[in-house]
Design a protein around this motif. Structure first.
Motif, short mmCIF file in Angstrom:
data_model
loop_
_atom_site.label_atom_id
_atom_site.label_comp_id
_atom_site.label_asym_id
_atom_site.label_seq_id
_atom_site.Cartn_x
_atom_site.Cartn_y
_atom_site.Cartn_z
N GLU A 6 0.93 -1.23 0.02
CA GLU A 6 0.19 0.07 0.10
C GLU A 6 0.88 1.39 -0.10
O GLU A 6 1.83 1.19 0.45
CB GLU A 6 -0.92 0.11 1.25
N CYS A 22 -2.53 0.02 -4.10
CA CYS A 22 -2.15 -1.02 -3.64
C CYS A 22 -1.39 -1.82 -4.78
O CYS A 22 -2.15 -1.90 -5.96
CB CYS A 22 -3.11 -1.91 -3.21
N TRP A 36 -10.36 -3.01 0.61
CA TRP A 36 -9.46 -2.19 1.52
C TRP A 36 -10.19 -2.52 2.98
O TRP A 36 -11.64 -2.42 3.10
CB TRP A 36 -9.77 -0.87 1.24
N ARG A 38 -9.53 -1.40 7.29
CA ARG A 38 -9.07 -0.32 8.11
C ARG A 38 -9.12 -0.75 9.54
O ARG A 38 -9.96 -1.67 10.14
CB ARG A 38 -9.31 1.11 7.80
N ARG A 45 -10.67 -4.85 13.11
CA ARG A 45 -10.44 -4.37 11.71
C ARG A 45 -11.97 -4.34 10.97
O ARG A 45 -12.72 -5.01 11.47
CB ARG A 45 -9.78 -5.25 10.74
N VAL A 93 -5.17 2.52 10.28
CA VAL A 93 -4.13 2.09 9.24
C VAL A 93 -5.16 1.25 8.21
O VAL A 93 -6.05 0.44 8.46
CB VAL A 93 -3.29 0.86 9.95
N TYR A 94 -4.85 1.66 7.14
CA TYR A 94 -5.59 0.88 5.76
C TYR A 94 -4.86 0.04 5.27
O TYR A 94 -3.67 0.20 4.79
CB TYR A 94 -5.87 2.21 4.85
N TYR A 95 -5.35 -1.13 5.01
CA TYR A 95 -4.82 -2.29 4.53
C TYR A 95 -5.50 -2.79 3.23
O TYR A 95 -6.65 -2.69 3.07
CB TYR A 95 -4.75 -3.56 5.64
N TRP A 114 -2.53 -10.02 2.43
CA TRP A 114 -2.54 -8.84 2.86
C TRP A 114 -1.32 -8.06 3.03
O TRP A 114 -0.09 -8.66 2.92
CB TRP A 114 -2.76 -8.92 4.67
N GLY A 117 0.03 -2.42 5.18
CA GLY A 117 -0.70 -1.18 5.75
C GLY A 117 -0.16 0.09 5.54
O GLY A 117 0.89 0.02 5.48
N THR A 118 -0.98 1.22 5.24
CA THR A 118 -0.53 2.51 5.08
C THR A 118 -1.17 3.35 6.33
O THR A 118 -2.75 3.26 6.37
CB THR A 118 -0.56 3.23 3.89
N GLN A 119 -0.69 4.21 7.14
CA GLN A 119 -1.40 5.20 7.88
C GLN A 119 -2.25 6.23 7.23
O GLN A 119 -1.66 7.04 6.47
CB GLN A 119 -0.44 5.67 9.15
#
Length: 124
Positions: A6, A22, A36, A38, A45, A93-95, A114, A117-119
């Protein structure tokens, strides 16, 4: 093996926008539907949005409907989440996640691959 990475997270003011990407690499045929998901601090989650392999079917959580939009470009092996009118409660955090079946599921247990993740942080 397939890898999801991500990017695009960051700090944004409430009302602003971000676009998450992604990147899918390796055995790209291992993933078809993408989603997606989060996770906020102290919470479980939460499914945000999903898209079928051909992009013809999308699903989105009620909490983000009308503000978040999922898409993908299979030629580039990428999936995206356009996030508009961001709110502080979107901070998480988005995965990105994928599985081999054609259609996304809101149940995270269905996803076999998976990213890290990105904050995303939304300030008020």
């Amino acid at each position: 093996q397939v890898t999801l990475v991500e990017s695009g997270g960051g700090l944004v003011q409430a009302g602003g926008s971000l676009r998450l990407s992604c990147a899918i690499s390796g055995r790209t045929d291992y993933v078809a539907a993408m989603a997606w998901v989060r996770q906020s601090a102290g919470k479980e989650r939460e499914f945000v949005s999903g898209i079928s392999y051909n992009g013809g079917y999308t699903d989105v959580a009620e909490s983000v409907k009308g503000r978040f939009f999922v898409s993908r470009d299979n030629a580039k092996n990428e999936a995206y989440l356009e996030m508009d009118i961001l709110k502080p409660e979107d901070t998480a955090v988005y995965y990105c996640a994928g599985h081999s079946r054609g259609y996304p599921s809101q149940g995270e247990e269905h996803y076999t691959t998976w990213g890290e993740g990105t904050q995303v942080t939304v300030s008020s």
